[in-house]
Design a protein around this motif. Structure first.
Motif, PDB file in Angstrom:
ATOM      1  N   PRO A 131      59.105  45.040   2.760  1.00 11.76           N
ATOM      2  CA  PRO A 131      59.038  43.613   2.447  1.00 11.76           C
ATOM      3  C   PRO A 131      58.834  43.397   0.945  1.00 11.76           C
ATOM      4  O   PRO A 131      58.164  44.198   0.284  1.00 11.76           O
ATOM      5  CB  PRO A 131      57.816  43.121   3.225  1.00 11.76           C
ATOM      6  CG  PRO A 131      57.446  44.223   4.154  1.00 11.76           C
ATOM      7  CD  PRO A 131      57.977  45.480   3.567  1.00 11.76           C
ATOM      8  N   GLN A 132      59.390  42.334   0.430  1.00 15.25           N
ATOM      9  CA  GLN A 132      59.256  41.992  -0.984  1.00 15.25           C
ATOM     10  C   GLN A 132      58.425  40.729  -1.137  1.00 15.25           C
ATOM     11  O   GLN A 132      58.544  39.811  -0.331  1.00 15.25           O
ATOM     12  CB  GLN A 132      60.636  41.759  -1.603  1.00 15.25           C
ATOM     13  CG  GLN A 132      61.506  42.993  -1.581  1.00 15.25           C
ATOM     14  CD  GLN A 132      60.925  44.090  -2.433  1.00 15.25           C
ATOM     15  OE1 GLN A 132      60.936  44.017  -3.647  1.00 15.25           O
ATOM     16  NE2 GLN A 132      60.386  45.112  -1.789  1.00 15.25           N
TER      17      GLN A 132
ATOM     18  N   SER B  23      63.644  41.274   2.613  1.00 15.56           N
ATOM     19  CA  SER B  23      63.128  42.640   2.503  1.00 15.56           C
ATOM     20  C   SER B  23      64.285  43.523   2.064  1.00 15.56           C
ATOM     21  O   SER B  23      65.415  43.073   1.959  1.00 15.56           O
ATOM     22  CB  SER B  23      62.620  43.104   3.868  1.00 15.56           C
ATOM     23  OG  SER B  23      61.534  42.308   4.279  1.00 15.56           O
TER      24      SER B  23
ATOM     25  N   CYS C 147      67.208  42.019   5.842  1.00  8.50           N
ATOM     26  CA  CYS C 147      67.171  42.621   4.505  1.00  8.50           C
ATOM     27  C   CYS C 147      68.307  42.040   3.671  1.00  8.50           C
ATOM     28  O   CYS C 147      69.381  41.748   4.188  1.00  8.50           O
ATOM     29  CB  CYS C 147      67.332  44.134   4.604  1.00  8.50           C
ATOM     30  SG  CYS C 147      65.963  44.944   5.460  1.00  8.50           S
TER      31      CYS C 147
END
Length: 146
Positions: A63-64, A70, A105
């Motif tokens: 995760p970002q 992500s 993602c």
């Protein structure tokens, strides 16, 4: 055939890792496989060709905080040199894309050592762009207790 890896696959995983230059993984590989199997953001796949395991794909979802999506990291991607050019890598990469899409993602990342020129050609052919720099700080720690 692509399937999930198990701890029982430790010996073949050691063999595949040795093709990438990772020697001496036998003493801890079962523990590492078990850790990956217990992590919901980690996946470990094997590819069987003519009844023999010939490839390994290890993936992690990360995760970002500063970006919406992500990213999926290809941690290890090994196709036995005796079966390269049989589209096995393409099948495994398609699985990675499918998982990345399902897990929301926005990109796939892979670190590939500069000496692996053949792998670079594979990634570039499949739409990956080089994004230098990559810094590593090696930490020395005591071995874990079993």
């Amino acid at each position: 055939m692509i399937r999930n890896a198990t701890v029982g696959d430790a010996n073949i995983i050691v063999q595949l890792l040795s093709e990438l230059g990772y020697a001496d993984t036998q003493s801890f590989i079962k523990e590492r496989i078990q850790e990956l199997l217990e992590n919901p953001d980690a996946m470990l796949f094997l590819y069987e060709y003519e009844g023999k395991v010939v490839a390994l794909l290890s993936l992690h979802i990360i995760p970002q905080i500063a970006l919406f999506g992500s990213f999926l990291r290809i941690s290890y991607f090994i196709v036995d040199e005796t079966v390269r050019s049989r589209e096995i890598g393409a099948e495994l990469e398609a699985l990675a894309i499918k998982i990345a899409t399902e897990r929301a993602c926005d990109r796939i990342e892979v670190h590939c050592h500069e000496r692996r020129k053949g792998a670079h050609r594979f990634y570039e052919k499949n739409g990956y762009k080089e994004s230098p720099k990559y810094f590593i700080k090696q930490l020395h720690r005591s071995k874990r207790r079993a």
